[in-house]
Design a protein around this motif. Sequence first.
Motif, PDB file in Angstrom:
ATOM      1  N   ARG A 123      15.808  28.180 102.558  1.00 34.24           N
ATOM      2  CA  ARG A 123      15.305  28.595 101.492  1.00 34.24           C
ATOM      3  C   ARG A 123      14.978  27.903 100.771  1.00 34.24           C
ATOM      4  NH1 ARG A 123      18.283  33.011  99.717  1.00 34.24           N
ATOM      5  NH2 ARG A 123      20.268  33.166 101.573  1.00 34.24           N
ATOM      6  N   THR A 157       3.510  32.607  99.034  1.00 33.27           N
ATOM      7  CA  THR A 157       3.530  33.385  98.408  1.00 33.27           C
ATOM      8  C   THR A 157       2.086  33.737  99.041  1.00 33.27           C
ATOM      9  OG1 THR A 157       2.094  32.174  97.067  1.00 33.27           O
ATOM     10  CG2 THR A 157       3.982  31.906  95.770  1.00 33.27           C
ATOM     11  N   ALA A 185      10.395  23.105  97.460  1.00 33.16           N
ATOM     12  CA  ALA A 185       9.386  24.695  98.311  1.00 33.16           C
ATOM     13  C   ALA A 185       7.720  24.612  97.297  1.00 33.16           C
ATOM     14  CB  ALA A 185       9.992  25.908  96.454  1.00 33.16           C
ATOM     15  N   ASN A 192      14.625  21.191  94.093  1.00 34.93           N
ATOM     16  CA  ASN A 192      14.423  22.116  94.843  1.00 34.93           C
ATOM     17  C   ASN A 192      13.479  22.249  94.242  1.00 34.93           C
ATOM     18  OD1 ASN A 192      16.874  21.847  95.106  1.00 34.93           O
ATOM     19  ND2 ASN A 192      18.390  23.418  94.031  1.00 34.93           N
ATOM     20  N   GLU A 193      12.700  22.142  92.871  1.00 31.80           N
ATOM     21  CA  GLU A 193      11.511  22.834  93.103  1.00 31.80           C
ATOM     22  C   GLU A 193      10.202  21.743  93.668  1.00 31.80           C
ATOM     23  OE1 GLU A 193      13.334  22.035  90.948  1.00 31.80           O
ATOM     24  OE2 GLU A 193      14.202  24.129  89.716  1.00 31.80           O
ATOM     25  N   ASP A 235      13.129  36.230 106.026  1.00 32.28           N
ATOM     26  CA  ASP A 235      14.421  35.922 104.622  1.00 32.28           C
ATOM     27  C   ASP A 235      14.954  35.151 105.863  1.00 32.28           C
ATOM     28  OD1 ASP A 235      13.114  38.018 102.676  1.00 32.28           O
ATOM     29  OD2 ASP A 235      13.649  39.263 104.327  1.00 32.28           O
ATOM     30  N   GLN A 286      10.638  29.935  99.332  1.00 26.71           N
ATOM     31  CA  GLN A 286      10.571  30.204  97.821  1.00 26.71           C
ATOM     32  C   GLN A 286       9.174  29.395  97.672  1.00 26.71           C
ATOM     33  OE1 GLN A 286      14.147  28.190  96.294  1.00 26.71           O
ATOM     34  NE2 GLN A 286      15.202  30.005  96.370  1.00 26.71           N
TER      35      GLN A 286
END
Length: 245
Positions: A168, A175, A31, A27-28, A159, A172
């Motif tokens: 999602r 930034t 993202a 997942n990281e 969102d 995430q």
Amino acid sequence: MLTRFWTEYMTALSFMTRLGCARMYSNEEIAATMRQFYAVGLTVGALITLPFALGAFSQHPWVQAWLWVFLSIWVTRALHWDGWADIWDGWGSCAQGERFWQIVKDSRVGAFGAIAMVIGILGQTLLAHELFLLGSWQVLIFAPIAGRVAAVVLGGLGDAPEASTQGRLFLQGVTRATIMVQTALTVVTGFFLCGFLPTVYTALLCAFLLWSFLRLAKVQGGINGDFLGAAVVGGELAAMLAYLM
């Protein structure tokens, strides 16, 4: 620092194109690919445009345009076009809530999605033809950058709905620094490749596109990966059209 950049870049390239080595990602890692959308756009744009810049089919701009669009779709496995069709299917249906997401996630292409695919692919072919005819092939390097960075900005402003999984994860990874750096790189690249006014027009068209998607997302409860894919295609069209404006 360089090692992390290369790892993230190759992960993004593998996920978004045929150019990397496919494997399972955490997942990281997924993202973190949002930080590399500019680099992937530059890679795709340069790869599919440079053969024509070097003279391939130089006497046949229609052939160049068709091949450019074909290569764009082939290299990316039509990943973003799937999102483009899905969002227009949901949007055109005027459905809301759960019914909207059922239409978006349906693997079948509906009437609105088919119309959007025809308009999008035909539009890119026509615009690419005009750009090749003008000898302005450098715009076709910029367009994939603009599209992918538009997706980054959309991801940072929206969102994800409760049911979203992949979308999602991407959101995430966005930034404020990611948005600012990639937007700045895109503006500088646009000035260099296209000039001042085309870059301004690209920004205005992309702003309208993202505003429209965000309005839709507000009604439907968020954005998913299909929204990001639609932003890529819409951003590419915006950059190509902006130069001809």
